[in-house]
Design an enzyme around this catalytic site. Structure first.
Site, PDB file in Angstrom:
ATOM      1  N   GLU A  54      28.825  -9.269  22.811  1.00  0.00           N
ATOM      2  CA  GLU A  54      29.950  -9.948  23.393  1.00  0.00           C
ATOM      3  C   GLU A  54      30.171  -9.470  24.811  1.00  0.00           C
ATOM      4  OE1 GLU A  54      34.263  -8.329  22.207  1.00  0.00           O
ATOM      5  OE2 GLU A  54      32.900  -8.855  20.267  1.00  0.00           O
ATOM      6  N   GLN A  55      29.745  -8.393  25.277  1.00  0.00           N
ATOM      7  CA  GLN A  55      30.153  -8.076  26.450  1.00  0.00           C
ATOM      8  C   GLN A  55      29.264  -8.586  27.379  1.00  0.00           C
ATOM      9  OE1 GLN A  55      30.255  -6.063  23.898  1.00  0.00           O
ATOM     10  NE2 GLN A  55      32.175  -5.051  23.896  1.00  0.00           N
TER      11      GLN A  55
END
Length: 541
Positions: free
Chosen positions: A328-329
């Site tokens: 997700e980063q």
């Protein structure tokens, strides 16, 4: 006029009552020096007072980067909205922010990270807010907790359930920040920002747009300043027209417990044999079984916990590169890192801005997600976001709700019971002492993933533990595999608070999982992509 000012001067620009958006993911990209300066100013002057802070992903951690704990002061902080929060071991004193949340001293909310980025985008474009089905029938839904983490939060709702064209949606009104605090590696004199030493871009651009388009200010923390005109335009991720002030911290850490590793920022590639592979233990057995669920050629999301070891299982089996990992980063591909460095990857193929990675997740563009569980409910729902007896040990949901809302295939992994003492003897699982805390419960404490919604949407859901494998079906949770050495009734059925269905053709888990030798794992090839059903007419229209 120079944009370069001291952290103290920048902190003095934040007025009482301001809404402040902070770009960070735990220690990754955290503008820690700037947050420290805000806390120091409050200690000295009593200002700023009563601010609201927005954190799409957690700011800071419990290992050297305090982040939001710098501003967790009564009188300074009034309200906080976060995708996740710094967490710590149960034996340690809770972070200050958790003490304020559980003490009901501030209004606190856990909003899915992707939705928080969407809220910034809507604020930047002066649109009313986010209309989404992400979060329906979870703790995000106002029919449950509505994202509130305490009584003060529950008294000030941040989400509504609405009907739009005959269907239920969640509506999150846009929140306009007056100040955005973002981080990069280098700024030129005009404020153009590059990220060459960063492990991710995160959402700094979206947060800067939200503040600047609404008359606010943008403060960028960087390691260094260079002459204007010396940065390659294609390398600039946030243009100087959006940046008002620059503060420098030459000692800012790349991520938690990491001053700087050039492989995290894609400047070099570490040799594959330099990465550790998991020691043989119970967690490795689970990670191996999860790996057997994959197809070569897939794009697979990865969460924190046991599943984070799956890339190293593939590495050990000579299958590195057969799966493209997406986190997700923003990192795409490579070798996702573990423990405090989770959220970063070495040797990545690419870096997506985190808001766009979440668009990819929310729309189910990926093939599968490997995630953990704290509890599994009778209806297949999963809790990863709250344990009342240890609240600060859970970091909140982060992007979990965004990722699972429409994912086509999810493999949840974890220990069957908490606290059990286990061993592997001659290829058989031995339970030396049963755990005191059941994890298969009639109703989970906090619904982070809705089993009911999964059934409605036809999602493929598997639960992998050390002693069995289960599938979610419309009739309930079905036990499909059992570990060698395990007694079905005593070790599984009697350890669940609700009845489990048992497959007619119950299988024994692959014996190779319980051996120190390599699996000899092979992955079936993912079928070639074809035009999605129902889109043919749209293409030719």
């Amino acid at each position: 006029m120079s944009k370069h000012i001291t952290p103290a001067q920048a902190a003095a620009l934040i007025p009482d009552g301001a809404i402040v958006s902070v770009s960070s993911s735990s220690g990754l990209g955290c503008p820690d020096l700037m947050l420290k300066a805000i806390g120091a100013r409050f200690e000295e002057t009593g200002h700023p007072r009563e601010i609201t802070t927005l954190h799409p992903i957690a700011a800071g951690d419990m290992s050297g980067i305090k982040g939001v704990d710098h501003i967790a002061r009564k009188g300074l902080l009034k309200k906080i909205l976060g995708g996740s929060y710094p967490s710590g071991p149960s034996s340690a004193e809770p972070p200050l922010i958790w003490q304020m949340i559980t003490g009901n001293e501030i209004s606190a909310y856990n909003i899915p990270s992707g939705i928080m980025f969407d809220m910034h985008r809507e604020a930047a474009a002066k649109r009313p807010g986010v209309l989404t089905k992400v979060g329906l029938d979870t703790f995000v839904d106002p029919a449950r907790q509505g994202c509130a983490m305490n009584a003060l939060g529950a008294g000030e709702p941040v989400v509504k359930r609405v009907n739009f064209e005959g269907e239920d949606y969640l509506f999150f009104p846009a929140i306009v920040p007056q100040v955005a605090i973002i981080r990069a590696t280098t700024a030129d004199e005009r404020g153009n920002l590059t990220y060459e030493h960063e492990g991710a871009y995160l959402g700094g651009l979206d947060q800067a747009l939200a503040a600047r388009n609404n008359g606010g200010i943008v403060i960028a923390q960087v390691k260094r300043i260079t002459k204007q005109g010396s940065l390659r335009p294609h390398d600039v991720r946030v243009p100087g027209m959006l940046v008002d002030y620059i503060v420098t911290d030459p000692d800012q850490k790349q991520t938690t417990q990491t001053l700087y590793d050039p492989a995290i920022s894609g400047e070099i590639f570490h040799p594959l044999d330099s990465f550790d592979v998991p020691d043989f233990n119970i967690q490795k057995v689970i990670a191996r079984r999860v790996a057997q669920e994959l197809e070569a050629g897939s794009c697979v999301n990865l969460g924190f916990g046991i599943s984070a070891n799956v890339p190293r299982i593939l590495l050990e089996e000579g299958l590195h590169g057969s799966i493209t990992w997406v986190i997700e980063q923003g990192a795409v591909g490579g070798v996702p890192l573990l423990d405090f460095a989770f959220g970063c990857a070495s040797n990545a193929d690419a870096y997506m801005p985190s808001p766009y990675q979440f668009t990819y997740f929310q729309g189910a563009g990926f093939d599968a997600s490997l995630l953990s569980f704290l509890e599994i409910g009778r209806d297949g729902s999963v809790n990863v976001s709250k344990l009342s007896f240890r609240p600060h040990v859970t970091a909140g949901a982060g992007g979990f709700v965004d990722i699972t809302a429409r994912a086509r295939k999810i493999v949840f992994s974890g220990m069957f019971n908490a606290g059990a003492r286990l061993d592997i003897v001659d290829g058989r699982l031995v339970i030396e002492k049963e755990g005191k805390l059941k994890k298969l419960v009639n109703a989970v404490e906090h619904i982070t993933f809705s089993g009911r919604r999964a059934i409605e949407q036809g999602q493929d859901i598997t639960y992998v533990t050390e002693r069995c494998v289960m599938k979610l079906t419309p009739e309930g949770i079905l036990l499909t595999e059992i570990a060698p050495g395990i007694d079905l009734q005593r070790d599984i059925l009697d350890q669940s608070e609700f009845p489990l269905r048992v497959a007619d053709a119950l299988m024994v888990m692959d014996a190779r999982l319980f051996s120190k030798d390599n699996l000899g794992l092979t992955l079936p090839q993912k079928p070639a992509r074809v035009l999605a059903k129902g889109l043919e007419g749209a293409v030719h229209a």
